[in-house]
Scaffold this motif. Sequence first.
Motif, PDB file in Angstrom:
ATOM      1  N   PRO A  75      -2.291   8.777  29.931  1.00 51.78           N
ATOM      2  CA  PRO A  75      -2.813  10.082  30.313  1.00 51.78           C
ATOM      3  C   PRO A  75      -4.221  10.265  29.717  1.00 51.78           C
ATOM      4  O   PRO A  75      -4.545   9.658  28.695  1.00 51.78           O
ATOM      5  N   PRO A  76      -5.072  11.082  30.358  1.00 52.58           N
ATOM      6  CA  PRO A  76      -4.773  12.008  31.465  1.00 52.58           C
ATOM      7  C   PRO A  76      -4.807  11.369  32.846  1.00 52.58           C
ATOM      8  O   PRO A  76      -4.602  12.069  33.830  1.00 52.58           O
ATOM      9  N   GLU A  77      -5.102  10.053  32.949  1.00 50.00           N
ATOM     10  CA  GLU A  77      -5.051   9.392  34.255  1.00 50.00           C
ATOM     11  C   GLU A  77      -3.637   9.489  34.806  1.00 50.00           C
ATOM     12  O   GLU A  77      -2.666   9.323  34.073  1.00 50.00           O
ATOM     13  N   ALA A  78      -3.524   9.786  36.084  1.00 52.66           N
ATOM     14  CA  ALA A  78      -2.209   9.986  36.689  1.00 52.66           C
ATOM     15  C   ALA A  78      -1.669   8.690  37.260  1.00 52.66           C
ATOM     16  O   ALA A  78      -2.412   7.886  37.834  1.00 52.66           O
ATOM     17  N   SER A  79      -0.391   8.463  37.060  1.00 43.69           N
ATOM     18  CA  SER A  79       0.352   7.419  37.770  1.00 43.69           C
ATOM     19  C   SER A  79       1.784   7.920  37.900  1.00 43.69           C
ATOM     20  O   SER A  79       2.201   8.810  37.162  1.00 43.69           O
ATOM     21  N   TRP A  80       2.515   7.334  38.833  1.00 47.56           N
ATOM     22  CA  TRP A  80       3.886   7.810  39.027  1.00 47.56           C
ATOM     23  C   TRP A  80       4.722   7.579  37.775  1.00 47.56           C
ATOM     24  O   TRP A  80       5.606   8.383  37.453  1.00 47.56           O
TER      25      TRP A  80
END
Length: 296
Positions: A239-244
């Motif tokens: 985070p803060p990068e989004a991934s499932w």
Amino acid sequence: MSVTTSPILSARPAKGPLRRALDRFFANVPAVIGLAVITVIVGLSLTYQWWWAYAPNDIDLRAISQGPSATHWMGSDGVGRDVLARLMQGGRVSLLVAVVSMFISMFLGFIVGAVAGFSGRLVDGAAMRLVDLVMTLPPVIFLLVLASIAGTGVVPTIIVISLLSWPVLARMVRARFLELRERDFVVAARGMGASLPHLLIRHGIPNCIDILVVYASLQIAAGILLEAGLSFLGLGIAPPEASWGNMLNAARSTRVLENYPWQWMFPGAMLVISVLAINFIGDGLRDAFDPRSDLN
């Protein structure tokens, strides 16, 4: 006296193997449905910033843990970020990791398997002992060790997944090349002094295209699952990068599971749907490129 005239038949050109494979693929209903589903997911993930008002890390303090509404179609998370925007951005990241790691592992597996199959006994034995070593290591422990060494982020996650995935393809390519090197055209090319790169490009890749295509499709699904697992454990996309995977990680507490189901339901559903769709495509490609299908 009767005169027999032979009818002039309009001969249609025979279909090539690729055309027959495509016909078999598009006759496979689950594979076509899987292709349609994954096309929609990829299209929405790549274009969401043009049709959706929120960015993945935009924070709306008035909508913290808010359920699905006209403003936030899939609700918001515990800090007020839009779930739909993060879901689409997570699709970008997960698919990027899966596709790039697939190409890297396919390159490594093809080169190792091809060199082992076309080379002498000494090189073949050394290459296969390396493959055996990698395959005998416990995959979960190997994955965690690699992830802890490489760190978190998109590039380290791609490296980890690539290094874990290539040995299976190497074995399949080697088996195909052991058969291929005894063919007359390969023996003739070698007799005329053809180099190993020439043999790989001219004869190896065209005769392994079925293996490579099926492997690529199934490896993308495996890459999505591996990325989600690493991110869920905090060793993949940070985070803060989004991934499932890290969206599921953020929603793993009992309080969120019970009271805010939209925070884990949508990324979990997207993960399952994407993997199932890609697996349907892989099964369809495997059946389409199976030469025995022409006998049916």
